[in-house]
Scaffold this motif. Sequence first.
Motif, PDB file in Angstrom:
ATOM      1  N   LYS A  37      21.467 -11.235  14.351  1.00 49.48           N
ATOM      2  CA  LYS A  37      21.245  -9.823  14.012  1.00 49.48           C
ATOM      3  C   LYS A  37      20.312  -9.248  15.062  1.00 49.48           C
ATOM      4  O   LYS A  37      19.404  -9.950  15.537  1.00 49.48           O
ATOM      5  N   LEU A  87      13.405 -16.084  14.944  1.00 49.70           N
ATOM      6  CA  LEU A  87      13.347 -14.679  15.364  1.00 49.70           C
ATOM      7  C   LEU A  87      12.570 -14.486  16.651  1.00 49.70           C
ATOM      8  O   LEU A  87      11.487 -15.047  16.823  1.00 49.70           O
ATOM      9  N   ASP A 108      14.572 -14.219   3.237  1.00 47.31           N
ATOM     10  CA  ASP A 108      15.894 -14.334   3.859  1.00 47.31           C
ATOM     11  C   ASP A 108      16.790 -15.244   3.008  1.00 47.31           C
ATOM     12  O   ASP A 108      16.343 -16.237   2.456  1.00 47.31           O
ATOM     13  N   TYR A 160      14.297  -0.483  15.606  1.00 47.06           N
ATOM     14  CA  TYR A 160      13.455   0.428  14.813  1.00 47.06           C
ATOM     15  C   TYR A 160      12.929   1.517  15.745  1.00 47.06           C
ATOM     16  O   TYR A 160      11.938   1.306  16.454  1.00 47.06           O
ATOM     17  N   LEU A 179       6.051  -6.936  12.064  1.00 50.16           N
ATOM     18  CA  LEU A 179       6.399  -7.913  11.023  1.00 50.16           C
ATOM     19  C   LEU A 179       5.152  -8.279  10.224  1.00 50.16           C
ATOM     20  O   LEU A 179       4.103  -8.560  10.788  1.00 50.16           O
ATOM     21  N   HIS A 194       8.600 -11.094   3.334  1.00 48.59           N
ATOM     22  CA  HIS A 194       8.171 -10.346   4.522  1.00 48.59           C
ATOM     23  C   HIS A 194       8.781  -8.952   4.547  1.00 48.59           C
ATOM     24  O   HIS A 194       9.719  -8.652   3.809  1.00 48.59           O
ATOM     25  N   THR A 211       8.891  -5.146   7.427  1.00 50.61           N
ATOM     26  CA  THR A 211       8.450  -4.636   8.726  1.00 50.61           C
ATOM     27  C   THR A 211       8.006  -3.181   8.594  1.00 50.61           C
ATOM     28  O   THR A 211       8.599  -2.389   7.867  1.00 50.61           O
ATOM     29  N   PHE A 266      20.014 -16.082  11.755  1.00 55.34           N
ATOM     30  CA  PHE A 266      19.978 -16.661  10.411  1.00 55.34           C
ATOM     31  C   PHE A 266      20.845 -17.921  10.416  1.00 55.34           C
ATOM     32  O   PHE A 266      22.026 -17.851  10.769  1.00 55.34           O
ATOM     33  N   HIS A 279      11.424  -8.725   1.415  1.00 57.57           N
ATOM     34  CA  HIS A 279      12.521  -9.607   1.015  1.00 57.57           C
ATOM     35  C   HIS A 279      12.232 -11.015   1.517  1.00 57.57           C
ATOM     36  O   HIS A 279      11.381 -11.220   2.376  1.00 57.57           O
ATOM     37  N   ASN A 319      17.744  -6.064  15.246  1.00 54.66           N
ATOM     38  CA  ASN A 319      17.130  -4.931  14.548  1.00 54.66           C
ATOM     39  C   ASN A 319      16.587  -3.956  15.568  1.00 54.66           C
ATOM     40  O   ASN A 319      15.917  -4.356  16.534  1.00 54.66           O
ATOM     41  N   ALA A 349      17.759  -7.798   3.527  1.00 55.58           N
ATOM     42  CA  ALA A 349      17.687  -6.967   4.722  1.00 55.58           C
ATOM     43  C   ALA A 349      19.071  -6.662   5.246  1.00 55.58           C
ATOM     44  O   ALA A 349      19.803  -7.547   5.630  1.00 55.58           O
ATOM     45  N   ARG A 353      10.486  -0.655  18.158  1.00 58.07           N
ATOM     46  CA  ARG A 353      10.381  -2.094  17.922  1.00 58.07           C
ATOM     47  C   ARG A 353      11.794  -2.662  17.867  1.00 58.07           C
ATOM     48  O   ARG A 353      12.707  -2.002  17.381  1.00 58.07           O
ATOM     49  N   VAL A 381      12.089  -2.714   7.384  1.00 53.73           N
ATOM     50  CA  VAL A 381      12.835  -3.574   6.470  1.00 53.73           C
ATOM     51  C   VAL A 381      11.969  -3.714   5.222  1.00 53.73           C
ATOM     52  O   VAL A 381      10.774  -3.989   5.313  1.00 53.73           O
ATOM     53  N   SER A 429      13.910  -6.620  17.166  1.00 55.35           N
ATOM     54  CA  SER A 429      13.808  -8.054  16.891  1.00 55.35           C
ATOM     55  C   SER A 429      15.205  -8.651  16.891  1.00 55.35           C
ATOM     56  O   SER A 429      16.193  -7.946  16.650  1.00 55.35           O
ATOM     57  N   PRO A 453      16.675 -11.756  15.115  1.00 54.91           N
ATOM     58  CA  PRO A 453      16.721 -12.956  14.277  1.00 54.91           C
ATOM     59  C   PRO A 453      18.081 -13.651  14.323  1.00 54.91           C
ATOM     60  O   PRO A 453      19.119 -12.994  14.398  1.00 54.91           O
TER      61      PRO A 453
HETATM   62  O1  LIG Z   1      12.139  -7.330  12.533  1.00 50.36           O
HETATM   63  C1  LIG Z   1      11.576  -8.306  12.044  1.00 50.36           C
HETATM   64  O2  LIG Z   1      10.598  -8.840  12.579  1.00 50.36           O
HETATM   65  C2  LIG Z   1      12.061  -8.898  10.744  1.00 50.36           C
HETATM   66  C3  LIG Z   1      13.446  -8.483  10.361  1.00 50.36           C
HETATM   67  C4  LIG Z   1      13.907  -9.132   9.096  1.00 50.36           C
HETATM   68  O3  LIG Z   1      13.138  -9.552   8.285  1.00 50.36           O
HETATM   69  C5  LIG Z   1      15.341  -9.297   8.841  1.00 50.36           C
HETATM   70  O4  LIG Z   1      16.155  -8.727   9.577  1.00 50.36           O
HETATM   71  O5  LIG Z   1      15.680 -10.038   7.880  1.00 50.36           O
END
Ligand SMILES: O=C(O)CCC(=O)C(=O)O
Length: 335
Positions: free
Chosen positions: A202, A230, A223, A206, A238, A277, A279, A293, A221, A204, A6, A287, A218, A289, A291
């Motif tokens: 990160k 997240l 992680d 959308y 998701l 997973h 998205t 990592f 993939h 995200n 991602a 949307r 996304v 998110s 996350p």
């Molecule tokens: O937006 C999400 O819920 C997942 C995002 C994701 O999988 C990622 O950024 O690795």
Amino acid sequence: MVRGLAGMAGVAQSVQASSVGAQLPPEFARSDSEHDQNQAGAAPPEIPVIDMSLSCYGARMAEAAREWGIFQVVNHGVPPSAVSELQRVGREFFALPQAEKQRYAMDPSSGKTEGYGSTMQRGGNQKTWADFLFHNIAPPSAVNHAVWPENPEGYREANEAYCGHMRRLTRTLFEVLSAGLGLQEGAMAEAFGGDEVVFLHKINFYPPCPQPELALGVAPHTDLSALTVLVPNEVPGLQVSRDGRWCDVEYMPGALIVHIGDQIEILSNGRYKAVLHRTTVSKEKTRMSWPVFVEPPTELVVGPHPRLITGECPAKYKAMKFKDYKYGKINKLLQ
Ligand SMILES: O=C(O)CCC(=O)C(=O)O
Ligand SMILES: [Fe+2]
């Protein structure tokens, strides 16, 4: 298994700027194999929810990590105000004029892997419908404040406060997941670098998509991280792969979503599973998110834990430096 990545190959052009027409630009269209595999019939199983205030939650969490590779946690001890402040500054950053966001543009080709960008995946032929911002939040030696947005006000404070909570929660998750493998409580933290473990934040973003059924936010993939914690906003999207079908992760106000990443799968010699997973995106709603990592330092070698390699269960993964794993995955050299 598709092992995509991602958001690492960034381009400066934003999806937000593309989201004006009635039709999806063709470079965003999903490939055939990513169209819904959802079959009619039985309702899909639900992702486990772990209440961390219960005394017996450890066994359930370990089971969820084995069976699903993903779970939601409630009563996790991260104050709602820390989460909402993190969300506020993220929302306000993405609402800034494009030129201001562009000041933080990432450029992986010149080694600048932190900053603002848009996702372009699978050899650059197919774009996904997401803009994002990446930067490390810990440890101090891995943090470059020059790539942290100056605006909105409070951005830095919100990230630093949230980071403290992520450090504490991760310590607990590592302990519980170590115990679930029959290892000492400190085993996982130690294997991933102790105080040098890296927290990469990160965001995200959308935006509404003219033909959401044709695009992905996304692509599928797992992680790269050890694990990912997240925060979603209230717009669903998701999905996780389970028995050949995509299951929605329900939005639960106040819950955090924990993904098992590749490094825990490797360390556990396959006992825990990194979750596949993706998205989806929405026609009307934005949307977002957030996350975090949790990753080993780049020079650290990660392989199956010696106690988990036995005559019956030989090592299933090669030990390698995290930076080599990352390079290999990003460049699709692994598997
Ligand atoms: O937006 C999400 O819920 C997942 C995002 C994701 O999988 C990622 O950024 O690795
Ligand atoms: Fe992910």
